[in-house]
Design a protein around this motif. Structure first.
Motif, PDB file in Angstrom:
ATOM      1  N   PHE A   1       0.835  -1.201   0.000  1.00 35.78           N
ATOM      2  CA  PHE A   1       0.000   0.000   0.000  1.00 35.78           C
ATOM      3  C   PHE A   1       0.868   1.249   0.000  1.00 35.78           C
ATOM      4  CE2 PHE A   1      -2.376  -3.323   2.245  1.00 35.78           C
ATOM      5  CZ  PHE A   1      -3.534  -3.369   1.485  1.00 35.78           C
ATOM      6  N   THR A   2       0.220   2.378  -0.323  1.00 37.05           N
ATOM      7  CA  THR A   2       0.939   3.648  -0.272  1.00 37.05           C
ATOM      8  C   THR A   2       1.103   4.093   1.177  1.00 37.05           C
ATOM      9  OG1 THR A   2      -1.098   4.959  -0.433  1.00 37.05           O
ATOM     10  CG2 THR A   2      -0.034   4.313  -2.501  1.00 37.05           C
ATOM     11  N   PHE A   3       2.050   4.998   1.399  1.00 35.28           N
ATOM     12  CA  PHE A   3       2.299   5.465   2.755  1.00 35.28           C
ATOM     13  C   PHE A   3       1.088   6.202   3.352  1.00 35.28           C
ATOM     14  CE2 PHE A   3       4.119   8.404   5.915  1.00 35.28           C
ATOM     15  CZ  PHE A   3       4.785   7.482   6.713  1.00 35.28           C
ATOM     16  N   PRO A   4       0.419   7.100   2.592  1.00 39.87           N
ATOM     17  CA  PRO A   4      -0.784   7.737   3.163  1.00 39.87           C
ATOM     18  C   PRO A   4      -1.874   6.731   3.529  1.00 39.87           C
ATOM     19  CG  PRO A   4      -0.025   8.968   1.252  1.00 39.87           C
ATOM     20  CD  PRO A   4       0.761   7.695   1.291  1.00 39.87           C
ATOM     21  N   THR A   5      -2.016   5.683   2.719  1.00 39.02           N
ATOM     22  CA  THR A   5      -3.018   4.661   3.034  1.00 39.02           C
ATOM     23  C   THR A   5      -2.662   3.943   4.326  1.00 39.02           C
ATOM     24  OG1 THR A   5      -3.481   4.324   0.677  1.00 39.02           O
ATOM     25  CG2 THR A   5      -4.197   2.599   2.187  1.00 39.02           C
ATOM     26  N   MET A   6      -1.391   3.644   4.517  1.00 43.31           N
ATOM     27  CA  MET A   6      -0.942   3.008   5.755  1.00 43.31           C
ATOM     28  C   MET A   6      -1.200   3.906   6.958  1.00 43.31           C
ATOM     29  SD  MET A   6       0.520  -0.080   5.637  1.00 43.31           S
ATOM     30  CE  MET A   6       1.656  -0.037   7.005  1.00 43.31           C
ATOM     31  N   MET A   7      -0.834   5.181   6.835  1.00 43.65           N
ATOM     32  CA  MET A   7      -0.983   6.104   7.949  1.00 43.65           C
ATOM     33  C   MET A   7      -2.444   6.384   8.279  1.00 43.65           C
ATOM     34  SD  MET A   7       2.004   6.699   9.131  1.00 43.65           S
ATOM     35  CE  MET A   7       2.200   4.932   8.799  1.00 43.65           C
ATOM     36  N   SER A   8      -3.312   6.224   7.291  1.00 43.13           N
ATOM     37  CA  SER A   8      -4.745   6.399   7.542  1.00 43.13           C
ATOM     38  C   SER A   8      -5.386   5.100   8.013  1.00 43.13           C
ATOM     39  CB  SER A   8      -5.439   6.890   6.269  1.00 43.13           C
ATOM     40  OG  SER A   8      -6.839   6.894   6.419  1.00 43.13           O
ATOM     41  N   GLY A   9      -4.962   3.979   7.413  1.00 44.93           N
ATOM     42  CA  GLY A   9      -5.610   2.703   7.693  1.00 44.93           C
ATOM     43  C   GLY A   9      -5.326   2.157   9.078  1.00 44.93           C
ATOM     44  N   LEU A  10      -4.109   2.298   9.566  1.00 44.95           N
ATOM     45  CA  LEU A  10      -3.768   1.756  10.880  1.00 44.95           C
ATOM     46  C   LEU A  10      -4.591   2.396  12.008  1.00 44.95           C
ATOM     47  CD1 LEU A  10       0.105   1.361  10.533  1.00 44.95           C
ATOM     48  CD2 LEU A  10      -1.603  -0.460  10.612  1.00 44.95           C
ATOM     49  N   PRO A  11      -4.636   3.728  12.107  1.00 44.04           N
ATOM     50  CA  PRO A  11      -5.471   4.309  13.170  1.00 44.04           C
ATOM     51  C   PRO A  11      -6.961   4.083  12.966  1.00 44.04           C
ATOM     52  CG  PRO A  11      -4.524   6.031  11.787  1.00 44.04           C
ATOM     53  CD  PRO A  11      -3.857   4.765  11.402  1.00 44.04           C
ATOM     54  N   MET A  12      -7.410   3.941  11.710  1.00 38.70           N
ATOM     55  CA  MET A  12      -8.828   3.666  11.474  1.00 38.70           C
ATOM     56  C   MET A  12      -9.218   2.331  12.097  1.00 38.70           C
ATOM     57  SD  MET A  12     -10.373   6.121   9.825  1.00 38.70           S
ATOM     58  CE  MET A  12     -11.763   5.490   8.919  1.00 38.70           C
ATOM     59  N   GLY A  13      -8.304   1.362  12.006  1.00 39.70           N
ATOM     60  CA  GLY A  13      -8.585   0.056  12.598  1.00 39.70           C
ATOM     61  C   GLY A  13      -8.693   0.127  14.107  1.00 39.70           C
TER      62      GLY A  13
ATOM     63  N   GLY B   1      -8.639   1.060   5.580  1.00 39.72           N
ATOM     64  CA  GLY B   1      -8.202   0.499   6.853  1.00 39.72           C
ATOM     65  C   GLY B   1      -8.389  -1.002   6.904  1.00 39.72           C
ATOM     66  N   SER B   2      -9.518  -1.469   6.389  1.00 39.01           N
ATOM     67  CA  SER B   2      -9.766  -2.915   6.362  1.00 39.01           C
ATOM     68  C   SER B   2      -8.724  -3.633   5.508  1.00 39.01           C
ATOM     69  CB  SER B   2     -11.171  -3.183   5.827  1.00 39.01           C
ATOM     70  OG  SER B   2     -11.432  -4.573   5.748  1.00 39.01           O
ATOM     71  N   LYS B   3      -8.378  -3.041   4.378  1.00 40.60           N
ATOM     72  CA  LYS B   3      -7.380  -3.659   3.497  1.00 40.60           C
ATOM     73  C   LYS B   3      -5.999  -3.701   4.153  1.00 40.60           C
ATOM     74  CE  LYS B   3      -9.619  -2.430  -0.880  1.00 40.60           C
ATOM     75  NZ  LYS B   3      -9.500  -1.608  -2.114  1.00 40.60           N
ATOM     76  N   VAL B   4      -5.642  -2.617   4.854  1.00 42.46           N
ATOM     77  CA  VAL B   4      -4.324  -2.567   5.502  1.00 42.46           C
ATOM     78  C   VAL B   4      -4.221  -3.644   6.579  1.00 42.46           C
ATOM     79  CG1 VAL B   4      -2.851  -1.188   7.020  1.00 42.46           C
ATOM     80  CG2 VAL B   4      -3.847  -0.156   4.979  1.00 42.46           C
ATOM     81  N   TRP B   5      -5.226  -3.741   7.445  1.00 46.36           N
ATOM     82  CA  TRP B   5      -5.171  -4.729   8.517  1.00 46.36           C
ATOM     83  C   TRP B   5      -5.274  -6.148   7.978  1.00 46.36           C
ATOM     84  CZ3 TRP B   5      -3.719  -4.105  13.436  1.00 46.36           C
ATOM     85  CH2 TRP B   5      -3.664  -2.805  13.921  1.00 46.36           C
ATOM     86  N   ARG B   6      -6.038  -6.328   6.899  1.00 48.47           N
ATOM     87  CA  ARG B   6      -6.088  -7.662   6.294  1.00 48.47           C
ATOM     88  C   ARG B   6      -4.741  -8.010   5.656  1.00 48.47           C
ATOM     89  NH1 ARG B   6     -10.079 -10.780   5.820  1.00 48.47           N
ATOM     90  NH2 ARG B   6     -11.530  -9.078   6.291  1.00 48.47           N
ATOM     91  N   GLY B   7      -4.078  -6.974   5.108  1.00 42.66           N
ATOM     92  CA  GLY B   7      -2.754  -7.214   4.548  1.00 42.66           C
ATOM     93  C   GLY B   7      -1.767  -7.664   5.615  1.00 42.66           C
ATOM     94  N   ILE B   8      -1.826  -7.034   6.799  1.00 42.63           N
ATOM     95  CA  ILE B   8      -0.958  -7.462   7.907  1.00 42.63           C
ATOM     96  C   ILE B   8      -1.280  -8.899   8.298  1.00 42.63           C
ATOM     97  CG2 ILE B   8      -0.377  -7.054  10.332  1.00 42.63           C
ATOM     98  CD1 ILE B   8      -0.889  -4.076   9.833  1.00 42.63           C
ATOM     99  N   GLY B   9      -2.580  -9.209   8.367  1.00 41.43           N
ATOM    100  CA  GLY B   9      -2.970 -10.575   8.722  1.00 41.43           C
ATOM    101  C   GLY B   9      -2.554 -11.600   7.694  1.00 41.43           C
ATOM    102  N   ASP B  10      -2.500 -11.189   6.430  1.00 37.79           N
ATOM    103  CA  ASP B  10      -2.103 -12.129   5.370  1.00 37.79           C
ATOM    104  C   ASP B  10      -0.622 -12.477   5.439  1.00 37.79           C
ATOM    105  OD1 ASP B  10      -4.671 -12.231   4.383  1.00 37.79           O
ATOM    106  OD2 ASP B  10      -4.339 -10.723   2.817  1.00 37.79           O
TER     107      ASP B  10
END
Length: 255
Positions: free
Chosen positions: A51-63, A141-150
């Motif tokens: 993912f892009t850096f802005p997506t990571m920085m937005s997705g992690l706190p959203m989770g 956010g869902s995609k970022v956390w699912r990516g970590i889980g994958d």
């Protein structure tokens, strides 16, 4: 925090700790810095590549913010609140909204538009854009956390391979076999726990929250437009009841 989430986290951690303690082991023997760095650092590295850096920085706190919390307003409560506001506008006009206080920020924003006299298309476009942007952030956010889980279990396996290599490379030194074996086995454990107790559940919670928020905000948009048109509270209630689950509609009809 959502009640089910709290119970699930406590139960998951408690299950692992219970297995360790019942088996007669010590908690210190289940901690290894090398394996932990490999799994956590590797999982975040792989996710950042995906993912892009802005997506990571937005997705992690959203989770953390929305994946672990409950909705503050149910559709039934929101329906009642919008109906009450429609009754105020029906009797006093848009100026009556100056004395109306609501907790939902999206509903409050829509009512400010109505009170300020904005036209229907502007209100509809502004609220829909706000809804779509918020839903998109939840999806990211869902995609970022699912990516970590994958990738976490895969990095656990990488840690296992590294530990095995360390062990075979130091066969002549028995003192190094234990730490290498710890890296090998604990990496797999850490990867599985991170994926199945934290990351994937948060991703699923965000996906559920996304659907719920989309319904609530769509309900608010339709309600605001009906209020602006000064429709009767009965018509507003009948229209918005389509957003309710089936059993809530039956309860509303009986009431």
């Amino acid at each position: 925090m959502d009640f089910a989430t709290a119970i699930g986290l406590v139960a998951g951690v408690g299950t692992v700790l219970g297995m360790i303690l019942i088996g007669g082991g010590s908690l210190a023997s289940y901690f290894d810095e090398v394996a932990l760095v490999c799994v956590i650092g590797g999982a975040f590295a792989s996710t950042m590549v995906r993912f892009t850096f802005p997506t990571m920085m937005s997705g992690l706190p959203m989770g953390i913010r929305y994946g672990l919390s409950m909705l503050k307003t149910s559709p039934r409560q929101l329906l009642d609140e919008i109906t009450q506001v429609a009754d105020v506008v029906r009797k006093s006009g848009p100026m009556g909204l100056e004395n109306v206080q609501v907790d939902n920020p999206t509903l409050a924003q829509g009512l400010r538009y109505v009170a300020d006299g904005y036209d229907r298309e502007f209100i509809k476009d502004a609220l829909e854009k706000d809804r779509d942007n918020f839903v998109q952030r939840l999806e990211d956010g869902s995609k970022v956390w699912r990516g970590i889980g994958d990738v976490a279990p895969a990095w656990g396996m990488i840690s296992t391979v590294v530990g095995m290599i360390m062990m075979f490379a130091n066969m002549e030194d028995p003192s190094k076999l234990g730490p290498a074996m710890a890296v090998s086995l604990l990496g797999t454990l850490y990867g599985s726990l991170i994926a199945n107790v934290i990351a994937l559940p948060i991703a699923d919670k965000l996906a559920m929250r996304l659907s719920a928020e989309e319904v609530l905000r769509s309900m608010i948009i339709d309600g605001i437009l009906q209020i602006r048109d000064q429709r009767s509270p009965t018509i507003v209630r009948e229209m918005l009841s389509a957003y309710l689950p089936e059993h809530h509609r039956e309860e509303l009809a009986e009431a």
